[in-house]
Design a protein around this motif. Structure first.
Motif, PDB file in Angstrom:
ATOM      1  N   ASN A 400       0.830  -1.203   0.000  1.00 30.31           N
ATOM      2  CA  ASN A 400       0.000   0.000   0.000  1.00 30.31           C
ATOM      3  C   ASN A 400       0.864   1.252   0.000  1.00 30.31           C
ATOM      4  O   ASN A 400       0.542   2.246  -0.672  1.00 30.31           O
ATOM      5  N   TYR A 401       1.944   1.231   0.765  1.00 32.11           N
ATOM      6  CA  TYR A 401       2.848   2.376   0.801  1.00 32.11           C
ATOM      7  C   TYR A 401       3.409   2.663  -0.594  1.00 32.11           C
ATOM      8  O   TYR A 401       3.499   3.821  -1.023  1.00 32.11           O
ATOM      9  N   LEU A 402       3.733   1.601  -1.333  1.00 42.52           N
ATOM     10  CA  LEU A 402       4.281   1.765  -2.677  1.00 42.52           C
ATOM     11  C   LEU A 402       3.204   2.028  -3.720  1.00 42.52           C
ATOM     12  O   LEU A 402       3.513   2.441  -4.841  1.00 42.52           O
ATOM     13  N   GLY A 403       1.937   1.762  -3.383  1.00 46.29           N
ATOM     14  CA  GLY A 403       0.846   2.016  -4.306  1.00 46.29           C
ATOM     15  C   GLY A 403       0.754   1.027  -5.449  1.00 46.29           C
ATOM     16  O   GLY A 403       0.181   1.345  -6.499  1.00 46.29           O
ATOM     17  N   LEU A 404       1.259  -0.191  -5.258  1.00 49.69           N
ATOM     18  CA  LEU A 404       1.298  -1.181  -6.329  1.00 49.69           C
ATOM     19  C   LEU A 404       0.075  -2.094  -6.287  1.00 49.69           C
ATOM     20  O   LEU A 404      -0.515  -2.307  -5.227  1.00 49.69           O
ATOM     21  N   PRO A 405      -0.323  -2.660  -7.417  1.00 44.03           N
ATOM     22  CA  PRO A 405      -1.424  -3.635  -7.414  1.00 44.03           C
ATOM     23  C   PRO A 405      -0.955  -4.982  -6.888  1.00 44.03           C
ATOM     24  O   PRO A 405       0.212  -5.357  -7.043  1.00 44.03           O
ATOM     25  N   SER A 406      -1.881  -5.714  -6.272  1.00 44.16           N
ATOM     26  CA  SER A 406      -1.531  -6.995  -5.671  1.00 44.16           C
ATOM     27  C   SER A 406      -2.740  -7.913  -5.671  1.00 44.16           C
ATOM     28  O   SER A 406      -3.877  -7.466  -5.499  1.00 44.16           O
ATOM     29  N   LEU A 407      -2.477  -9.201  -5.860  1.00 48.09           N
ATOM     30  CA  LEU A 407      -3.531 -10.218  -5.894  1.00 48.09           C
ATOM     31  C   LEU A 407      -3.123 -11.370  -5.001  1.00 48.09           C
ATOM     32  O   LEU A 407      -2.035 -11.937  -5.148  1.00 48.09           O
ATOM     33  N   ALA A 424       0.681 -12.074  -5.422  1.00 51.56           N
ATOM     34  CA  ALA A 424       1.371 -11.648  -6.639  1.00 51.56           C
ATOM     35  C   ALA A 424       1.304 -10.125  -6.713  1.00 51.56           C
ATOM     36  O   ALA A 424       0.225  -9.538  -6.613  1.00 51.56           O
ATOM     37  N   ILE A 425       2.451  -9.495  -6.895  1.00 44.91           N
ATOM     38  CA  ILE A 425       2.552  -8.035  -6.956  1.00 44.91           C
ATOM     39  C   ILE A 425       2.981  -7.645  -8.357  1.00 44.91           C
ATOM     40  O   ILE A 425       3.840  -8.301  -8.965  1.00 44.91           O
ATOM     41  N   GLY A 426       2.391  -6.579  -8.879  1.00 45.71           N
ATOM     42  CA  GLY A 426       2.724  -6.112 -10.215  1.00 45.71           C
ATOM     43  C   GLY A 426       3.184  -4.670 -10.219  1.00 45.71           C
ATOM     44  O   GLY A 426       3.065  -3.938  -9.237  1.00 45.71           O
ATOM     45  N   ALA A 427       3.705  -4.248 -11.340  1.00 48.35           N
ATOM     46  CA  ALA A 427       4.103  -2.852 -11.539  1.00 48.35           C
ATOM     47  C   ALA A 427       2.854  -1.982 -11.680  1.00 48.35           C
ATOM     48  O   ALA A 427       1.743  -2.495 -11.895  1.00 48.35           O
TER      49      ALA A 427
END
Length: 464
Positions: A400-407, A424-427
């Motif tokens: 959340n701090y980095l603002g990245l999408p995650s599943l 799984a984390i994405g750009a």
């Protein structure tokens, strides 16, 4: 785990489109499942009044209930507080996400329980009975979107909106063995959604399957977004999810804090994934502890500011776990918060360059110690173990701090039969790719719908 029971959103759409069933018939089935399951699993705050589906819309005939942070028009969001106690407990227009779903044809079933003011990684909330994990009544239910995960896992609805500030969608989804999807920062309009820490908060989706999550996510997007356009086609979302890809994966699944049976299951997943022509390499999570500290600074300061009125005027009515989130923010030096905010973009750029420039997804454990017993993460229990509570959110808040999408999605079960999930984390902008990856590799999700046998027969009738 099983995904038996209520047909998927895609299957219901096909059934309605081909005339095999009507939207009214589909809604009747879903309302029955919702009403029966609500009493069993203690996850519903309030039921919505009956409403008709929007005709000829993509989600016409699809019903959902949502975390109690979404203003629904006639009733303001309760935010996990006793009735009428929330600081903004006045009627308001529907929140932007609920309005968007309604425009796409979805029917609103009601509001679901949550941790007070979305504070906490578990379902602990003294104002309401604790919701029960449909997979194992002794197992913990994560938070703060607790009711969403329970309702979806129990088959009360195929999908539910929640909010994720430090893992509040992904954690409960993982404890209940379903899918938790957190889009990147700013992707979903949060208008009218009750806040905790605004720069960390993200509207997310809890769902029975990755396909269900993708349909709901697409419905939340602006009309011009490619996924929103694909939703208009009956098979568009499914075609995108199933398209052949050769995945490039960075794996940080092999973490030192894994319980042995969880490590074994994660290792088996790696073997299966690499045998399916996945390009795989190891990744090291340098800086995780510092990122987590920065995320906590932002969380505490912004939460304290968001709920300053309650702290000043209703402190004694707040649960201890809520106080533990709000009060530290008043003591954090302003310079620490300012520095955490200023450093965010640099950390994000470095993280993406280091982990995702040569990979489509970065894999992490979701719950490294598996799903704990409820009593070990309940702070008022004599069995409370702070190590188990920390493990619930260890690999979530920094995203959340980095603002990245995650599943997050299940890949199997541990030695106790409880779900093992990966994250799984994405750009930035990789939401569609994450959903496609999860669609290919997720295990079946959730518990059988309640009551399973009767609903399976009626659901089958809808599809034939």
């Amino acid at each position: 785990m099983s995904d038996a029971g209520m047909p998927s959103i895609a299957a219901l759409r096909r059934s309605i489109a081909t005339g095999a069933s009507s939207a009214d018939e589909a809604l009747a089935l879903q309302r029955e499942a919702f009403e029966r399951g609500a009493a069993v699993h203690r996850c519903v705050v309030e039921r919505a009044t009956d409403s008709r589906p929007v005709a000829h819309a993509p989600l016409s005939g699809i019903a959902m209930a949502h975390k109690d942070v979404f203003g629904a028009g006639l009733r303001a969001a309760g935010q996990g507080r006793p009735e009428g106690a929330a600081a903004d407990a006045v009627t308001s227009p529907p929140s932007a996400p609920l309005r968007r779903l309604s425009e796409r044809g979805a029917t609103y079933l009601g509001a679901l329980v949550m941790a007070e003011y979305a504070c906490g990684a578990t379902a602990e909330n003294p104002h309401f009975p604790a919701p029960l994990n449909p997979l194992d009544p002794a197992a913990a239910v994560g938070g703060s979107s607790s009711g969403s995960a329970v309702a979806v896992a129990a088959g009360l609805c195929r999908a539910s909106l929640g909010t994720d500030t430090a893992g509040s969608v992904r954690i409960p989804a993982s404890t209940c063995g379903v899918v938790g999807f957190k889009p990147g920062a700013g992707v979903i309009d949060p208008g009218g959604v009750s806040q905790l820490a605004p720069s960390l908060d993200t509207v997310g989706v809890v769902a029975r399957s990755v396909s269900d999550a993708a349909h709901v996510f697409a419905a939340l997007l602006p009309d011009e977004a490619p996924m929103a356009q694909r939703l208009l086609s009956l098979e568009g979302i499914e075609e995108d999810l199933s398209r052949h890809r050769r995945w490039r994966v960075a794996s940080a699944l092999d973490q030192p804090d894994l319980r042995d049976d969880v490590a074994s299951r994660l290792g088996a997943f790696e073997s299966r994934a690499t045998s399916h022509a996945v390009a795989w390499h190891r990744a090291s999570l340098h800086g995780l502890d510092e990122l987590s500290c920065l995320a906590q600074i932002v969380l505490h300061v912004e939460a304290a500011a968001t709920h300053a009125h309650s702290v000043r005027h209703a402190l004694d009515s707040l649960a201890p776990i809520t106080q533990s989130i709000l009060l530290p923010g008043w003591a954090v030096p302003a310079a620490w918060y300012r520095q955490a905010c200023e450093a965010r973009a640099g950390w994000r750029d470095a993280f993406v360059a280091g982990h995702l420039s040569q990979a489509d997804v970065l894999l992490l454990p979701s719950l490294p110690r598996g799903v704990p017993d409820a009593q070990t993460v309940t702070t008022t229990s004599d069995r409370f173990d702070p190590r188990e509570l920390v493990a619930l959110h260890r690999y979530h808040a920094f995203v959340n701090y980095l603002g990245l999408p995650s599943l997050s999605f299940p890949i199997g079960t541990d030695a106790r039969g409880r779900p093992v999930c990966i994250q799984a984390i994405g750009a930035p902008g990789a939401e569609a790719e994450l959903l496609a990856f999860g669609h290919q590799f997720a295990a079946p999700t959730g518990a059988p719908s309640v009551p399973a046998a009767r609903n399976v027969r009626r659901a089958s009738a809808l599809l034939h």
